[in-house]
Design a protein around this motif. Sequence first.
Motif, PDB file in Angstrom:
ATOM      1  N   UNK A   1      -8.757   7.400  -0.239  1.00 56.48           N
ATOM      2  CA  UNK A   1      -7.518   7.269   0.539  1.00 56.48           C
ATOM      3  C   UNK A   1      -7.267   5.822   0.949  1.00 56.48           C
ATOM      4  N   UNK A   2      -8.190   4.937   0.597  1.00 58.71           N
ATOM      5  CA  UNK A   2      -8.049   3.536   1.001  1.00 58.71           C
ATOM      6  C   UNK A   2      -7.684   2.653  -0.183  1.00 58.71           C
ATOM      7  N   UNK A   3      -7.108   1.527   0.157  1.00 62.59           N
ATOM      8  CA  UNK A   3      -6.711   0.522  -0.833  1.00 62.59           C
ATOM      9  C   UNK A   3      -7.004  -0.845  -0.243  1.00 62.59           C
ATOM     10  N   UNK A   4      -7.415  -1.781  -1.077  1.00 59.84           N
ATOM     11  CA  UNK A   4      -7.542  -3.165  -0.650  1.00 59.84           C
ATOM     12  C   UNK A   4      -6.355  -3.916  -1.232  1.00 59.84           C
ATOM     13  N   UNK A   5      -5.574  -4.505  -0.336  1.00 62.21           N
ATOM     14  CA  UNK A   5      -4.405  -5.276  -0.743  1.00 62.21           C
ATOM     15  C   UNK A   5      -4.739  -6.757  -0.601  1.00 62.21           C
TER      16      UNK A   5
ATOM     17  N   UNK B   1       6.025 -17.978   1.109  1.00 61.19           N
ATOM     18  CA  UNK B   1       6.057 -16.875   0.151  1.00 61.19           C
ATOM     19  C   UNK B   1       4.720 -16.152   0.204  1.00 61.19           C
ATOM     20  N   UNK B   2       4.806 -14.836   0.318  1.00 59.81           N
ATOM     21  CA  UNK B   2       3.613 -13.993   0.324  1.00 59.81           C
ATOM     22  C   UNK B   2       3.668 -13.069  -0.872  1.00 59.81           C
ATOM     23  N   UNK B   3       2.551 -13.054  -1.610  1.00 66.72           N
ATOM     24  CA  UNK B   3       2.424 -12.185  -2.773  1.00 66.72           C
ATOM     25  C   UNK B   3       1.297 -11.210  -2.498  1.00 66.72           C
ATOM     26  N   UNK B   4       1.571  -9.923  -2.690  1.00 71.28           N
ATOM     27  CA  UNK B   4       0.579  -8.898  -2.405  1.00 71.28           C
ATOM     28  C   UNK B   4       0.450  -7.950  -3.585  1.00 71.28           C
ATOM     29  N   UNK B   5      -0.787  -7.533  -3.833  1.00 68.99           N
ATOM     30  CA  UNK B   5      -1.030  -6.522  -4.858  1.00 68.99           C
ATOM     31  C   UNK B   5      -2.236  -5.686  -4.466  1.00 68.99           C
ATOM     32  N   UNK B   6      -2.252  -4.456  -4.950  1.00 71.67           N
ATOM     33  CA  UNK B   6      -3.398  -3.587  -4.714  1.00 71.67           C
ATOM     34  C   UNK B   6      -4.496  -4.045  -5.662  1.00 71.67           C
ATOM     35  N   UNK B   7      -5.638  -4.428  -5.082  1.00 69.43           N
ATOM     36  CA  UNK B   7      -6.759  -4.919  -5.878  1.00 69.43           C
ATOM     37  C   UNK B   7      -7.826  -3.859  -6.104  1.00 69.43           C
ATOM     38  N   UNK B   8      -7.860  -2.851  -5.227  1.00 73.25           N
ATOM     39  CA  UNK B   8      -8.918  -1.843  -5.276  1.00 73.25           C
ATOM     40  C   UNK B   8      -8.379  -0.563  -4.657  1.00 73.25           C
ATOM     41  N   UNK B   9      -8.810   0.570  -5.179  1.00 73.27           N
ATOM     42  CA  UNK B   9      -8.497   1.854  -4.556  1.00 73.27           C
ATOM     43  C   UNK B   9      -9.771   2.664  -4.398  1.00 73.27           C
ATOM     44  N   UNK B  10      -9.850   3.373  -3.284  1.00 73.27           N
ATOM     45  CA  UNK B  10     -10.899   4.352  -3.055  1.00 73.27           C
ATOM     46  C   UNK B  10     -10.250   5.718  -3.124  1.00 73.27           C
TER      47      UNK B  10
ATOM     48  N   UNK C   1       0.826  -1.214   0.000  1.00 78.41           N
ATOM     49  CA  UNK C   1       0.000   0.000   0.000  1.00 78.41           C
ATOM     50  C   UNK C   1       0.858   1.259   0.000  1.00 78.41           C
ATOM     51  N   UNK C   2       1.938   1.243   0.760  1.00 79.37           N
ATOM     52  CA  UNK C   2       2.828   2.400   0.804  1.00 79.37           C
ATOM     53  C   UNK C   2       3.516   2.610  -0.538  1.00 79.37           C
TER      54      UNK C   2
END
Length: 178
Positions: free
Chosen positions: A84-88, A73-82, A44-45
């Motif tokens: 000021x918010x984001x869903x990771x 192993x952890x894989x993360x991506x931004x799936x949604x943005x508002x 997110x940052x």
Amino acid sequence: MFKTTEESRIQISQLMLPSHANFGGKIHGGYILNLMDQVAFACASKHSGSYCVTASVDKVDFRNPIEVGELVTMKASVNYVGTSSMVVGIRVDSENIQTGKTKHCNSSYFTMVALSEKGEGVKVPGLELKSKIDAKRFLKAVSRRDNDKNRQKELKAIYKNLDEHLIKLKHYRVRVDF
């Protein structure tokens, strides 16, 4: 300004040590959640260019246990943005490094909020969807958000009109004594 999911994608791997194990000899779920929170923060940052905090964590199902000595192993991506918010979205897999066998251990969604130095929400870049999977992930996040709003309405209705809902309890192993 828009960013692609690829621009903020994060992947980390870490060997699971005996110090990470619970009393049952498996890796402690709390330790995995801590790592997931760190990965969500980084993702997110990276997308927002701001300090981010965790606002909520969607349902976490521990599908398969993680063993001491496995590589997680952890894989993360931004799936949604508002605004000021984001869903990771985060996927957690483990690998037995001796046999190469991998297993999906859990997936979850962290809602992160970008903050200014004063602690106020800041506008985050939009999300440029470059593939059908990006679009699916975005739409699924919208659906989860809508479902959460509907669920909150249903829960408030129970508190406001308890007597109307008590009949539902006859299907459960409870005794109502009031």
